[in-house]
Write an enzyme that holds these catalytic residues in place. Structure first.
Site, PDB file in Angstrom:
ATOM      1  N   ASP A  97       1.015  -1.084   0.038  1.00  0.00           N
ATOM      2  CA  ASP A  97      -0.037  -0.071   0.075  1.00  0.00           C
ATOM      3  C   ASP A  97       0.889   1.157  -0.012  1.00  0.00           C
ATOM      4  O   ASP A  97       2.200   1.013   0.226  1.00  0.00           O
ATOM      5  CB  ASP A  97      -1.045   0.053   1.179  1.00  0.00           C
ATOM      6  CG  ASP A  97      -1.521   1.129   1.425  1.00  0.00           C
ATOM      7  OD1 ASP A  97      -2.222   1.590   0.432  1.00  0.00           O
ATOM      8  OD2 ASP A  97      -1.559   1.745   2.664  1.00  0.00           O
TER       9      ASP A  97
ATOM     10  N   ASP B 231       0.124   5.196   1.021  1.00  0.00           N
ATOM     11  CA  ASP B 231      -0.255   6.073   2.112  1.00  0.00           C
ATOM     12  C   ASP B 231      -0.253   5.319   3.345  1.00  0.00           C
ATOM     13  O   ASP B 231      -1.041   4.348   3.822  1.00  0.00           O
ATOM     14  CB  ASP B 231      -1.672   6.572   1.871  1.00  0.00           C
ATOM     15  CG  ASP B 231      -1.894   7.650   0.678  1.00  0.00           C
ATOM     16  OD1 ASP B 231      -0.940   8.407   0.468  1.00  0.00           O
ATOM     17  OD2 ASP B 231      -2.870   7.356   0.000  1.00  0.00           O
TER      18      ASP B 231
ATOM     19  N   LYS C  70      -8.859   5.268   6.292  1.00  0.00           N
ATOM     20  CA  LYS C  70      -7.603   4.817   5.698  1.00  0.00           C
ATOM     21  C   LYS C  70      -7.875   3.690   4.829  1.00  0.00           C
ATOM     22  O   LYS C  70      -8.559   2.717   4.901  1.00  0.00           O
ATOM     23  CB  LYS C  70      -6.860   4.355   6.740  1.00  0.00           C
ATOM     24  CG  LYS C  70      -5.967   5.457   7.507  1.00  0.00           C
ATOM     25  CD  LYS C  70      -5.264   4.865   8.411  1.00  0.00           C
ATOM     26  CE  LYS C  70      -4.255   6.088   9.264  1.00  0.00           C
ATOM     27  NZ  LYS C  70      -3.394   5.604  10.061  1.00  0.00           N
TER      28      LYS C  70
ATOM     29  N   LYS D 187     -11.015  -1.500  -1.484  1.00  0.00           N
ATOM     30  CA  LYS D 187     -10.665  -2.212  -0.185  1.00  0.00           C
ATOM     31  C   LYS D 187     -11.969  -2.247   0.524  1.00  0.00           C
ATOM     32  O   LYS D 187     -12.352  -0.809   0.753  1.00  0.00           O
ATOM     33  CB  LYS D 187      -9.336  -1.699   0.322  1.00  0.00           C
ATOM     34  CG  LYS D 187      -8.081  -1.752  -0.491  1.00  0.00           C
ATOM     35  CD  LYS D 187      -6.977  -0.855   0.008  1.00  0.00           C
ATOM     36  CE  LYS D 187      -5.720  -1.002  -1.072  1.00  0.00           C
ATOM     37  NZ  LYS D 187      -4.671  -0.038  -0.457  1.00  0.00           N
TER      38      LYS D 187
ATOM     39  N   GLU E 199       0.340  -3.507   4.626  1.00  0.00           N
ATOM     40  CA  GLU E 199      -0.933  -2.311   4.713  1.00  0.00           C
ATOM     41  C   GLU E 199      -0.903  -1.717   6.203  1.00  0.00           C
ATOM     42  O   GLU E 199      -0.572  -2.330   6.950  1.00  0.00           O
ATOM     43  CB  GLU E 199      -2.375  -3.245   4.593  1.00  0.00           C
ATOM     44  CG  GLU E 199      -2.890  -3.057   3.241  1.00  0.00           C
ATOM     45  CD  GLU E 199      -3.420  -1.803   2.831  1.00  0.00           C
ATOM     46  OE1 GLU E 199      -3.636  -0.754   3.823  1.00  0.00           O
ATOM     47  OE2 GLU E 199      -3.796  -1.698   1.631  1.00  0.00           O
TER      48      GLU E 199
END
Ligand code: BG6
Ligand code: MG
Length: 226
Positions: free
Chosen positions: A8, A10, A44, A146, A170
């Site tokens: 991932d 961010d 998120k 997601k 993640e």
């Protein structure tokens, strides 16, 4: 045998999660909605428009805006976010990530990106990491965000890798669910995450030694099940 690591962006490669928060916080405040760190956690890994829907739901303002108004709000958030990204450079790569990418490259292990962010190509460029990634799944072509596994499966396919032979990394709970649903092995970065095959407190702990150990354990568990 490990084929690829799929990251991932961010909150894993660089700490843009708090920049998303700052941008959403200011836009939400203009709508009369105060969001806190807890709401931010739930955003998120979630796409831009889905994030806006969650914020409107949190603020009790679902159904008050037309589609065009929501697109305008999301675009206002993105303008502020992109302005904040201006300060990003190679020094913004999270601890341990650059050396891990070098190590993976030297071992011939594929490196992929599975980010929901439409800004991902620009961010990788600002970090000087574009050439390190063998394949980046294109967020604009993903139809189910997601926790659906679609983006991780797209990254595996782009790398010609079998999900069971790949590890996903993640920082979001929705992301861990996506990795697990894809059949990949999951690593979670963050104190509050659950359900990851391996949970670490920070990217500094994401070393080759730990990754190799996790893969060995997974291989042994698979052999026992056979
Ligand atoms: C994810 C972030 O990586 O990208 C989310 O965790 C964000 O917070 C999503 O909403 C979409 O990002 P962007 O840059 O397309 O608005
Ligand atoms: Mg993230």
């Amino acid at each position: 045998m490990l084929q690829a690591l799929i990251f991932d962006l961010d909150g894993v490669i660089t700490d843009t999660a708090h920049l998303h928060f700052i941008a959403w916080q200011s836009v939400a405040a203009e709508l009369g909605i105060q969001i806190d760190e807890e709401v931010n956690q739930s955003l998120k890994g979630i796409s831009r428009m889905a994030s806006l829907e969650r914020i409107l739901q949190f603020g009790g303002k679902v159904g008050l805006f037309s589609v065009a108004e929501k697109v305008a709000i999301a675009s206002r958030k993105n303008d502020r976010y992109v302005a904040l990204l201006g300060s990003l450079g190679p020094e913004s790569i999270l601890p341990g990530i650059a050396s891990l990418l070098d190590e993976l490259r030297s071992r011939g292990i594929g490196i992929g990106l599975a980010s929901a962010s439409l800004n991902a190509p620009g961010i990788l460029q600002a970090l000087g990491l574009t050439a390190m990634f063998d394949y980046c799944a294109d967020a604009s072509r993903i139809t189910c965000s997601k926790p659906d596994p679609e983006i991780f499966l797209a990254a595996c396919a782009g790398l010609s890798a079998t999900p069971q032979r790949c590890i996903g990394v993640e920082d979001a709970q929705a992301g861990i669910a996506a990795i697990n649903a894809s059949g990949m092995v999951s690593i979670g970065i963050g104190a509050t995450l659950t359900d990851a095959d391996l949970r670490l407190n920070s990217t500094e702990e994401l070393t080759w030694r730990r990754i190799a150990g996790l893969m060995e354990l997974t291989d042994r568990a698979t052999a026992v099940r056979r």
